[in-house]
Design a protein around this motif. Structure first.
Motif, short mmCIF file in Angstrom:
data_model
loop_
_atom_site.label_atom_id
_atom_site.label_comp_id
_atom_site.label_asym_id
_atom_site.label_seq_id
_atom_site.Cartn_x
_atom_site.Cartn_y
_atom_site.Cartn_z
N LEU A 151 0.64 -1.08 0.07
CA LEU A 151 0.42 0.11 -0.10
C LEU A 151 0.39 1.38 0.27
N THR A 152 1.27 1.89 -1.54
CA THR A 152 1.93 3.19 -1.21
C THR A 152 0.94 4.62 -1.43
N ARG A 153 1.95 5.24 -0.44
CA ARG A 153 0.84 6.77 0.41
C ARG A 153 0.65 7.11 -1.18
N GLU A 154 1.40 7.87 -2.31
CA GLU A 154 1.30 8.31 -3.19
C GLU A 154 0.88 7.22 -4.94
N PHE A 155 0.59 6.20 -4.64
CA PHE A 155 0.15 5.64 -5.88
C PHE A 155 -0.77 4.53 -5.68
N GLY A 156 -1.82 4.38 -4.17
CA GLY A 156 -2.19 3.40 -4.35
C GLY A 156 -1.62 2.12 -3.79
N LYS A 157 -2.85 0.84 -3.98
CA LYS A 157 -1.73 -0.52 -3.89
C LYS A 157 -1.44 -0.98 -5.22
N LYS A 158 -0.12 -1.49 -4.90
CA LYS A 158 0.62 -1.85 -6.28
C LYS A 158 1.47 -3.23 -6.03
N MET A 159 1.39 -3.89 -7.33
CA MET A 159 2.07 -4.87 -6.64
C MET A 159 3.09 -5.17 -7.29
N PHE A 160 4.49 -5.51 -7.00
CA PHE A 160 5.77 -5.15 -7.55
C PHE A 160 6.29 -6.66 -7.87
N LEU A 161 7.05 -6.35 -8.77
CA LEU A 161 7.75 -7.80 -9.32
C LEU A 161 9.12 -7.49 -8.50
N VAL A 162 9.42 -8.58 -8.17
CA VAL A 162 11.19 -8.47 -7.41
C VAL A 162 12.00 -9.64 -7.66
N ARG A 163 12.60 -9.14 -8.08
CA ARG A 163 13.85 -10.32 -8.79
C ARG A 163 14.84 -10.66 -8.42
N GLY A 164 15.11 -12.31 -7.96
CA GLY A 164 15.91 -12.78 -6.81
C GLY A 164 15.46 -12.58 -5.88
N ALA A 165 14.82 -12.09 -5.56
CA ALA A 165 14.13 -12.29 -4.65
C ALA A 165 14.90 -13.78 -3.49
N LYS A 166 14.83 -14.14 -3.87
CA LYS A 166 14.60 -15.73 -3.32
C LYS A 166 16.09 -15.76 -2.96
N ARG A 167 16.45 -15.47 -4.14
CA ARG A 167 18.60 -15.91 -3.58
C ARG A 167 18.70 -15.74 -2.65
N PRO A 168 19.74 -16.28 -1.53
CA PRO A 168 20.57 -16.17 -0.45
C PRO A 168 21.08 -14.55 -0.12
N ARG A 169 21.90 -14.27 -0.95
CA ARG A 169 22.33 -13.38 -1.12
C ARG A 169 21.66 -11.91 -1.95
N PHE A 170 20.26 -12.00 -2.09
CA PHE A 170 19.61 -10.45 -2.54
C PHE A 170 19.65 -9.45 -1.18
N LYS A 171 20.26 -8.81 -2.00
CA LYS A 171 20.62 -7.28 -1.60
C LYS A 171 19.50 -6.60 -0.97
N MET A 172 18.32 -6.72 -1.36
CA MET A 172 17.67 -5.66 -0.34
C MET A 172 16.18 -6.90 0.64
N ARG A 173 16.46 -7.73 1.02
CA ARG A 173 16.18 -8.49 1.60
C ARG A 173 15.19 -7.99 2.90
N ALA A 174 16.01 -7.17 3.30
CA ALA A 174 15.76 -7.04 5.09
C ALA A 174 14.34 -5.34 5.07
N ALA A 175 14.49 -5.33 2.95
CA ALA A 175 13.66 -3.88 2.59
C ALA A 175 12.02 -4.67 2.52
N ILE A 176 12.02 -6.05 1.98
CA ILE A 176 10.40 -6.69 1.94
C ILE A 176 10.46 -7.64 2.80
N LEU A 177 10.96 -8.15 4.31
CA LEU A 177 9.99 -8.43 4.96
C LEU A 177 9.51 -8.72 5.34
N PRO A 178 7.95 -9.24 5.81
CA PRO A 178 6.40 -8.91 6.34
C PRO A 178 6.88 -7.61 7.26
#
Length: 253
Positions: free
Chosen positions: A29-56
């Protein structure tokens, strides 16, 4: 906004789900654009850099490629934080997840709902800080009814508009009936005065001004019953996450 514009946005993560072997779909849920679905490539790889940014239960400022239609893309988490207390507590987790599910169901993707972004952020912060998660969720349930097209009248008697007599709730009349008109609905809910008081309060309470709230177990049970009935019969929308809350209730002493 041009299609495919790189921009910053404030987001609250609603949920993630697997997509292909190494990717995730992440709904914000974004403040600027409402609800949006994002594709995050490589998110399940062990060394994915943005892991902390997409935790529950993550929220904050992100950068991404926002599409008018279809999947958007996240480039980075610029300043993100986590509702750690919610993530670590099974009950808080359940109520927060259910609340976010209701918001997801109540609005179309890309609808501008700045006020609900702000409400959700405040509500999750309150739960994270120790406010009663069940009551915060009840407030969202009551206030979201209008978004679902139900919009009960919690202000006065739907027949005579008096406010000085005891009330009960009538599904048939879509709101409150004063004592003088209880005979108009033999199937009214027969709610006690405290339950009616809190339903009316929850319909107008400003979460940003909430400093304390305490509801006894008997009234909480009554609130749960009436809101369940309204959502089942009048709204017709029950998120899957609600089942877990129902299971938790069976274990309460």
């Amino acid at each position: 906004m041009a299609k495919g514009q790189i921009t910053e946005f404030n987001g609250i993560l609603l949920y993630t789900k697997p997509y292909r072997e190494h990717d995730l779909l992440v709904k914000f849920l974004t403040r600027e654009f409402g609800k949006k679905m994002f594709l995050v490539r490589g998110a399940k790889r062990p060394r994915f850099k943005m892991r902390a940014a997409i935790l529950p239960f993550t929220y904050g400022l992100y950068g991404g490629d926002i599409k008018a239609d279809g999947l958007s893309y996240i480039n980075d988490g610029k300043h993100v934080d986590h509702f750690n207390e919610i993530a670590d507590d099974i009950t808080k987790n359940a109520y927060a997840t259910y609340t976010m599910s209701l918001i997801d169901l109540a609005f179309h993707d890309s609808d501008p709902i700045v006020d609900w972004y702000d409400k959700l952020l405040i509500g999750l912060k309150l739960i994270n800080e120790g406010f009663d998660a069940e009551i915060i969720t009840n407030i969202f349930e009551v206030q979201l009814l209008q978004a679902f097209g139900v919009a009960p009248n919690w202000v006065d008697c739907v027949v005579c508009h008096r406010r000085d007599l005891p009330f009960d709730y009538s599904e048939a009349y879509g709101g409150l009936l004063c004592r003088n008109h209880w005979n108009k609905d033999p199937y009214r809910m027969h709610l006690d005065a405290r339950t009616i008081y809190y339903l009316r309060l929850f319909s107008v309470v400003d979460l940003s001004k909430l400093t304390h709230i305490s509801v006894n177990d008997r009234t909480k049970k009554s609130l749960r019953q009436v809101l369940d009935q309204i959502y089942q019969r009048s709204v017709g929308v029950i998120p899957k996450s609600k089942r877990f809350i129902d299971q938790l209730g069976k274990f309460k002493i």
